[in-house]
Write a protein that holds these residues in place. Sequence first.
Motif, PDB file in Angstrom:
ATOM      1  N   LEU A  30    -126.039  45.334  24.243  1.00  0.00           N
ATOM      2  CA  LEU A  30    -127.271  45.873  24.823  1.00  0.00           C
ATOM      3  C   LEU A  30    -128.399  46.082  23.821  1.00  0.00           C
ATOM      4  O   LEU A  30    -129.571  45.985  24.180  1.00  0.00           O
ATOM      5  N   GLU A  82    -142.998  43.537  24.151  1.00  0.00           N
ATOM      6  CA  GLU A  82    -141.757  43.710  24.917  1.00  0.00           C
ATOM      7  C   GLU A  82    -141.005  44.996  24.572  1.00  0.00           C
ATOM      8  O   GLU A  82    -140.084  45.377  25.287  1.00  0.00           O
ATOM      9  N   SER A 120    -140.605  47.955  27.294  1.00  0.00           N
ATOM     10  CA  SER A 120    -139.757  47.612  28.444  1.00  0.00           C
ATOM     11  C   SER A 120    -138.297  47.439  28.026  1.00  0.00           C
ATOM     12  O   SER A 120    -137.379  47.858  28.748  1.00  0.00           O
ATOM     13  N   ILE A 121    -138.078  46.847  26.853  1.00  0.00           N
ATOM     14  CA  ILE A 121    -136.700  46.646  26.397  1.00  0.00           C
ATOM     15  C   ILE A 121    -136.055  47.980  26.036  1.00  0.00           C
ATOM     16  O   ILE A 121    -134.878  48.222  26.342  1.00  0.00           O
ATOM     17  N   SER A 122    -136.811  48.856  25.408  1.00  0.00           N
ATOM     18  CA  SER A 122    -136.291  50.180  25.084  1.00  0.00           C
ATOM     19  C   SER A 122    -135.866  50.930  26.339  1.00  0.00           C
ATOM     20  O   SER A 122    -134.798  51.567  26.371  1.00  0.00           O
ATOM     21  N   LYS A 123    -136.656  50.852  27.378  1.00  0.00           N
ATOM     22  CA  LYS A 123    -136.322  51.501  28.650  1.00  0.00           C
ATOM     23  C   LYS A 123    -135.078  50.870  29.266  1.00  0.00           C
ATOM     24  O   LYS A 123    -134.202  51.574  29.801  1.00  0.00           O
ATOM     25  N   LYS A 124    -134.985  49.563  29.167  1.00  0.00           N
ATOM     26  CA  LYS A 124    -133.830  48.864  29.737  1.00  0.00           C
ATOM     27  C   LYS A 124    -132.538  49.277  29.026  1.00  0.00           C
ATOM     28  O   LYS A 124    -131.504  49.506  29.669  1.00  0.00           O
ATOM     29  N   VAL A 125    -132.605  49.379  27.703  1.00  0.00           N
ATOM     30  CA  VAL A 125    -131.426  49.793  26.935  1.00  0.00           C
ATOM     31  C   VAL A 125    -130.973  51.185  27.359  1.00  0.00           C
ATOM     32  O   VAL A 125    -129.781  51.424  27.611  1.00  0.00           O
ATOM     33  N   ASP A 130    -131.602  52.783  30.142  1.00  0.00           N
ATOM     34  CA  ASP A 130    -131.109  52.767  31.527  1.00  0.00           C
ATOM     35  C   ASP A 130    -129.677  52.260  31.601  1.00  0.00           C
ATOM     36  O   ASP A 130    -128.856  52.785  32.376  1.00  0.00           O
ATOM     37  N   GLU A 131    -129.366  51.240  30.807  1.00  0.00           N
ATOM     38  CA  GLU A 131    -128.009  50.679  30.826  1.00  0.00           C
ATOM     39  C   GLU A 131    -126.994  51.668  30.239  1.00  0.00           C
ATOM     40  O   GLU A 131    -125.899  51.836  30.781  1.00  0.00           O
ATOM     41  N   CYS A 138    -134.413  53.112  19.526  1.00  0.00           N
ATOM     42  CA  CYS A 138    -133.593  53.068  20.746  1.00  0.00           C
ATOM     43  C   CYS A 138    -132.412  54.036  20.654  1.00  0.00           C
ATOM     44  O   CYS A 138    -132.095  54.744  21.620  1.00  0.00           O
TER      45      CYS A 138
END
Length: 418
Positions: free
Chosen positions: A185, A196, A199-204, A206-207, A233
């Motif tokens: 991740l 990016e 958005s990628i930090s938020k995705k990490v 969230d996962e 992150c």
Amino acid sequence: MMCYFCSSLPNVSCSNMLAGSSSQSYLTPKTIFSKFSKTFGFDAPLSQIFAFERIYICMQQSFGGIIRRQQHLIRCLLGDYCNKDTFFLVNKGTRMQSVMIGGPHLEVDALSILRSISPPLDPTKHKGQAGKIAVIGGCREYTGAPYFAAISALKIGADLSHVFCTKDAAPVIKGYSPELIVHPLLEESYNIREEEKTSISKKVLDEVDKWMERFDCLVIGPGLGRDPFLLDCVSDIMRHARRSNVPMVIDGDGLFLVTNCVDLVKGYPLAVLTPNVNEYKRLVNKVLNCEVNDQDGPQQLLSLAKSIGGVTILRKGQSDYISDGEAVRSVSIYGSPRRCGGQGDILSGSVAVYVAWARELVSKGKVDANPTMLGCIAGSTLMRKAASVAFEDKKRSTLTTDIIECLGRSLEAICPVG
């Protein structure tokens, strides 16, 4: 009446300590403390006599498995009663507090603590009840450290061990062992564009959030590296873990992160820091604004833990010193002269498992003590025992993988399944 001191003072008999008592009588705290004082040759003011009342209350509680376990852990944590220059009081919640008159005796009965925390193998339990550990670490350069921490947790007795790492590290770590659950991740700066990052930090986050409530403890830092975006992150993950009340054992590059942002753990009692000599020096410089003082090392460690708001610090060395800002304890048994890299990763995985086990006992009311202190003592003891066993066999060629293979055998020698 059964004397609380009989089992904890091997050279002192009940007749010497509590002469004149009968099985039907109850001695006052003042009388008990007076006899205790005469035996060991020190006087105490009245305020300390009444503080001693808490031990007196424990003496009256002579029945019940929970009370016996608490008293056993008290005896282990108090260390050496028999030194006349040191006496101990038990404060509220049976947290240990030493009152030093002379030189401190910090060594604990580490083997007994390890035995008390290690759970029996119960055929009625299901997968996951013996512990679910997650390691946050592993990047393109460093894949061994997260593996060492995660596999050590399994070897000791955790049921499930996860690794959250970068996408580059994931295939390599998966290849080391099919036992680990690997989540690719995390991202490093070189692999993403500036626009990016948010958005990628938020995705990490969230996962990771999908899994967080399942974990009994996190290990943060092994093989993490120092990429700025990756560290940002992981900072978010640590804040989320703290809000979720999940314990964290912080090692390696996680300590680099904490040293530069102490607020990540400040005031969080479920955080454990495991610095080596250089990491400890940087932490002391940052927090206490001074150099390491080995002449008064235990007191400086106590001040450091207190300054960070009661986190538990395990200072690694020839003897491991542990403090939560209220007490300092040491573990010196076993150990190995071999200093191969990766032993700290074994330790962080070991401490994570024992913190999780100790915390479960506390939550069930079976133990009333700081679970991070207990976890550090037990994890340090087992790691040192395994290193000793491995060194007996391999000598100069001892590697971290050899020590990992000795974890199960060492635990069985101390705390047999049967």
